[in-house]
Write a protein that holds these residues in place. Structure first.
Motif, PDB file in Angstrom:
ATOM      1  N   ALA A 120      -9.567  12.927   9.409  1.00  0.00           N
ATOM      2  CA  ALA A 120     -10.098  11.751   8.562  1.00  0.00           C
ATOM      3  C   ALA A 120      -8.378  11.796   7.348  1.00  0.00           C
ATOM      4  CB  ALA A 120     -10.940  12.858   7.407  1.00  0.00           C
ATOM      5  N   ALA A 121      -7.748  13.582   7.226  1.00  0.00           N
ATOM      6  CA  ALA A 121      -6.457  12.905   6.158  1.00  0.00           C
ATOM      7  C   ALA A 121      -5.699  12.641   6.821  1.00  0.00           C
ATOM      8  CB  ALA A 121      -6.115  14.776   6.042  1.00  0.00           C
ATOM      9  N   LEU A 122      -5.732  12.074   7.954  1.00  0.00           N
ATOM     10  CA  LEU A 122      -4.062  11.629   9.059  1.00  0.00           C
ATOM     11  C   LEU A 122      -5.096  10.668   9.403  1.00  0.00           C
ATOM     12  CD1 LEU A 122      -1.733  11.225  10.460  1.00  0.00           C
ATOM     13  CD2 LEU A 122      -2.866  12.730  12.928  1.00  0.00           C
ATOM     14  N   LEU A 123      -6.139   9.978   9.672  1.00  0.00           N
ATOM     15  CA  LEU A 123      -5.860   8.290   9.660  1.00  0.00           C
ATOM     16  C   LEU A 123      -5.825   8.148   8.063  1.00  0.00           C
ATOM     17  CD1 LEU A 123      -9.076   8.354  11.078  1.00  0.00           C
ATOM     18  CD2 LEU A 123      -7.424   7.515  12.227  1.00  0.00           C
ATOM     19  N   TRP A 124      -6.100   9.075   6.387  1.00  0.00           N
ATOM     20  CA  TRP A 124      -5.955   8.055   5.653  1.00  0.00           C
ATOM     21  C   TRP A 124      -4.293   7.916   5.700  1.00  0.00           C
ATOM     22  CZ3 TRP A 124      -8.970   6.193   1.299  1.00  0.00           C
ATOM     23  CH2 TRP A 124      -8.159   6.077  -0.031  1.00  0.00           C
ATOM     24  N   TRP A 125      -4.046   8.436   5.336  1.00  0.00           N
ATOM     25  CA  TRP A 125      -2.590   8.886   5.464  1.00  0.00           C
ATOM     26  C   TRP A 125      -1.566   7.643   6.158  1.00  0.00           C
ATOM     27  CZ3 TRP A 125       1.566   9.337   9.072  1.00  0.00           C
ATOM     28  CH2 TRP A 125       3.295   9.510   8.911  1.00  0.00           C
ATOM     29  N   VAL A 126      -2.264   7.305   7.718  1.00  0.00           N
ATOM     30  CA  VAL A 126      -1.766   6.369   8.409  1.00  0.00           C
ATOM     31  C   VAL A 126      -2.092   4.615   8.009  1.00  0.00           C
ATOM     32  CG1 VAL A 126      -1.665   5.245  10.997  1.00  0.00           C
ATOM     33  CG2 VAL A 126      -1.510   7.552  10.568  1.00  0.00           C
ATOM     34  N   ILE A 127      -3.259   4.923   6.909  1.00  0.00           N
ATOM     35  CA  ILE A 127      -3.837   3.409   7.293  1.00  0.00           C
ATOM     36  C   ILE A 127      -2.777   3.339   5.035  1.00  0.00           C
ATOM     37  CG2 ILE A 127      -5.752   2.199   5.114  1.00  0.00           C
ATOM     38  CD1 ILE A 127      -8.088   4.074   7.068  1.00  0.00           C
ATOM     39  N   LYS A 186      -0.831   0.174   4.653  1.00  0.00           N
ATOM     40  CA  LYS A 186      -0.481  -1.040   3.136  1.00  0.00           C
ATOM     41  C   LYS A 186       0.663  -0.705   2.613  1.00  0.00           C
ATOM     42  CE  LYS A 186      -4.415  -1.630  -0.569  1.00  0.00           C
ATOM     43  NZ  LYS A 186      -5.557  -1.025  -1.104  1.00  0.00           N
ATOM     44  N   ASP A 187       1.096   0.286   2.593  1.00  0.00           N
ATOM     45  CA  ASP A 187       2.132   0.196   1.348  1.00  0.00           C
ATOM     46  C   ASP A 187       3.392  -0.566   2.312  1.00  0.00           C
ATOM     47  OD1 ASP A 187       0.807   1.930   0.023  1.00  0.00           O
ATOM     48  OD2 ASP A 187       1.563   3.812   0.336  1.00  0.00           O
ATOM     49  N   LYS A 188       2.848  -0.654   3.377  1.00  0.00           N
ATOM     50  CA  LYS A 188       5.299  -1.415   4.431  1.00  0.00           C
ATOM     51  C   LYS A 188       3.905  -3.008   4.148  1.00  0.00           C
ATOM     52  CE  LYS A 188       7.187   1.954   4.808  1.00  0.00           C
ATOM     53  NZ  LYS A 188       8.479   2.135   4.707  1.00  0.00           N
ATOM     54  N   GLY A 189       2.849  -3.229   3.978  1.00  0.00           N
ATOM     55  CA  GLY A 189       2.649  -4.708   4.183  1.00  0.00           C
ATOM     56  C   GLY A 189       1.737  -4.434   5.803  1.00  0.00           C
ATOM     57  N   GLN A 190       1.487  -4.121   5.762  1.00  0.00           N
ATOM     58  CA  GLN A 190       0.542  -4.248   7.368  1.00  0.00           C
ATOM     59  C   GLN A 190      -0.577  -4.163   8.344  1.00  0.00           C
ATOM     60  OE1 GLN A 190       2.891  -4.499  10.390  1.00  0.00           O
ATOM     61  NE2 GLN A 190       4.802  -4.195   9.898  1.00  0.00           N
ATOM     62  N   ALA A 215       7.151 -11.515  13.220  1.00  0.00           N
ATOM     63  CA  ALA A 215       6.854  -9.866  13.431  1.00  0.00           C
ATOM     64  C   ALA A 215       5.862  -9.220  13.110  1.00  0.00           C
ATOM     65  CB  ALA A 215       8.644  -9.288  11.933  1.00  0.00           C
ATOM     66  N   ASN A 216       4.852  -9.823  13.426  1.00  0.00           N
ATOM     67  CA  ASN A 216       3.871  -9.117  13.190  1.00  0.00           C
ATOM     68  C   ASN A 216       3.307  -7.796  14.210  1.00  0.00           C
ATOM     69  OD1 ASN A 216       2.384 -10.421  14.870  1.00  0.00           O
ATOM     70  ND2 ASN A 216       0.616 -11.271  14.196  1.00  0.00           N
ATOM     71  N   VAL A 217       4.210  -6.890  14.724  1.00  0.00           N
ATOM     72  CA  VAL A 217       4.027  -5.881  15.639  1.00  0.00           C
ATOM     73  C   VAL A 217       3.391  -5.352  15.489  1.00  0.00           C
ATOM     74  CG1 VAL A 217       5.885  -3.918  16.685  1.00  0.00           C
ATOM     75  CG2 VAL A 217       7.337  -6.235  15.739  1.00  0.00           C
ATOM     76  N   ILE A 218       3.161  -4.444  14.545  1.00  0.00           N
ATOM     77  CA  ILE A 218       1.623  -3.683  14.650  1.00  0.00           C
ATOM     78  C   ILE A 218       0.097  -4.445  15.259  1.00  0.00           C
ATOM     79  CG2 ILE A 218       0.164  -1.987  13.065  1.00  0.00           C
ATOM     80  CD1 ILE A 218       3.609  -1.025  13.578  1.00  0.00           C
ATOM     81  N   ALA A 219       0.131  -5.356  14.431  1.00  0.00           N
ATOM     82  CA  ALA A 219      -1.052  -6.383  14.390  1.00  0.00           C
ATOM     83  C   ALA A 219      -0.991  -6.610  16.174  1.00  0.00           C
ATOM     84  CB  ALA A 219      -0.581  -7.600  13.885  1.00  0.00           C
ATOM     85  N   SER A 220       0.303  -7.516  16.482  1.00  0.00           N
ATOM     86  CA  SER A 220      -0.065  -6.972  17.906  1.00  0.00           C
ATOM     87  C   SER A 220       0.076  -6.253  19.133  1.00  0.00           C
ATOM     88  CB  SER A 220       1.385  -8.039  18.319  1.00  0.00           C
ATOM     89  OG  SER A 220       1.535  -9.791  17.404  1.00  0.00           O
TER      90      SER A 220
END
Length: 297
Positions: A29-36, A40-44, A236-241
């Motif tokens: 859960a902590a890892l997922l929280w950090w990834v999300i 979010k901070d990077k605007g992805q 450049a929506n690489v993460i979303a794609s």
């Protein structure tokens, strides 16, 4: 409940397992929280990057054509590799040296070469020695590499599945006069299919995923390469794609493994339910019938 291979857990072991489970869940859960949070901070996670996937343009222009090419290459590779692998696997079990040794050489050779190298060689061969057009060469090369590599792996699966059967099956079949071909076709292969099915399906999943190598190196426009083009077009929506493409691959492979599990259960039930049902009035003890001690002779 204890058994030969398992001892029932005591109170301390149960508490320790519960503690380890809680720690693992908290860590995930902590890892997922950090990834999300990082995304979010990077605007992805901005809606503008994910909005194209709720419209039909992205699906009809990029995702669906790429998925079609992925399924086309995978289907062609499966259709060719499965019978070829079965033939090579059976050939490796032949009593004739002139059949067994060449089959073993072919299997070991192509199984030792990375599938990407086989695709690159295939592309060069089709460009140099055939009249295949430049538009079709990537597909031919991808299918060739997948067939050569996966047929050799499937050959080993078939060979291992047949060898895993009890020797009594072969001895009983030969005792009633079956030839080697009849033994393989009527006795060994039908029983080995169920045992081989999980490994075969795992290899089919590998085939579907390895089609992405053609897009990365050979410019074959499969699903993953379509994601690259799509991410450039939509800002450049690489993460979303790549997230959408990853979900599609997961759903595709999950459907394949689920179908295989259903088929395996069905085959096992069919084998258990075969055989004639003999009623009590039809049953007769051979010994008593032969002596006239009971029953009707």
């Amino acid at each position: 409940m204890s058994s030969v291979l398992y001892d029932a857990q005591g109170p301390r072991a149960k508490r320790r397992n519960v503690l380890l489970t809680v720690v693992f869940v908290v860590a995930v859960a902590a890892l997922l929280w950090w990834v999300i949070g990082t995304l979010k901070d990077k605007g992805q996670l901005e809606w503008a990057l994910w909005q194209p996937f709720v419209h039909t343009e992205a699906w009809s222009t990029y995702i669906w054509p790429g998925l079609q090419n992925t399924l086309k290459a995978a289907a062609l590779a499966v259709i060719i590799a499965m019978p070829l692998g079965a033939v090579l696997g059976i050939a490796r079990l032949s009593d004739h040296v002139w059949v067994r040794v060449p089959a073993a050489v072919v299997v070991e050779f192509f199984r030792s070469i990375p599938v990407l190298v086989l695709m690159i060689f295939g592309l060069a061969l089709f460009a140099e020695y055939t009249n295949v057009t430049s538009d079709d060469r990537p597909l031919y090369a991808v299918v060739t590499g997948l067939v050569l590599y996966n047929a050799s792996v499937l050959a080993e699966i078939v060979r291992a599945g047949i060898l895993s059967l009890p020797k009594g099956q072969s001895e009983a079949a030969m005792a009633i006069g079956l030839r080697k071909g009849q033994l393989m076709r009527l006795v060994l292969l039908p029983q080995a299919v169920t045992a081989m099915l999980p490994a075969i399906v795992s290899q089919l999943v590998v085939i579907v995923k390895d089609t992405a190598l053609g897009g990365a190196v050979l410019t074959y426009s499969e699903l993953l390469s379509s994601a690259n083009t799509m991410s450039g077009y939509y800002g450049a929506n690489v993460i979303a794609s790549f997230t959408v493409v990853a979900v599609i691959f997961i759903a595709l492979n999950f459907a394949l493994t689920s179908f295989a599990s259903w088929l395996e259960r069905r085959l096992r039930r069919a084998k258990k339910s075969t055989g004639a049902v003999v009623g009590a009035n039809d049953a007769e003890i051979a010994g008593t019938a032969g002596t006239g001690a009971g029953g009707t002779v």
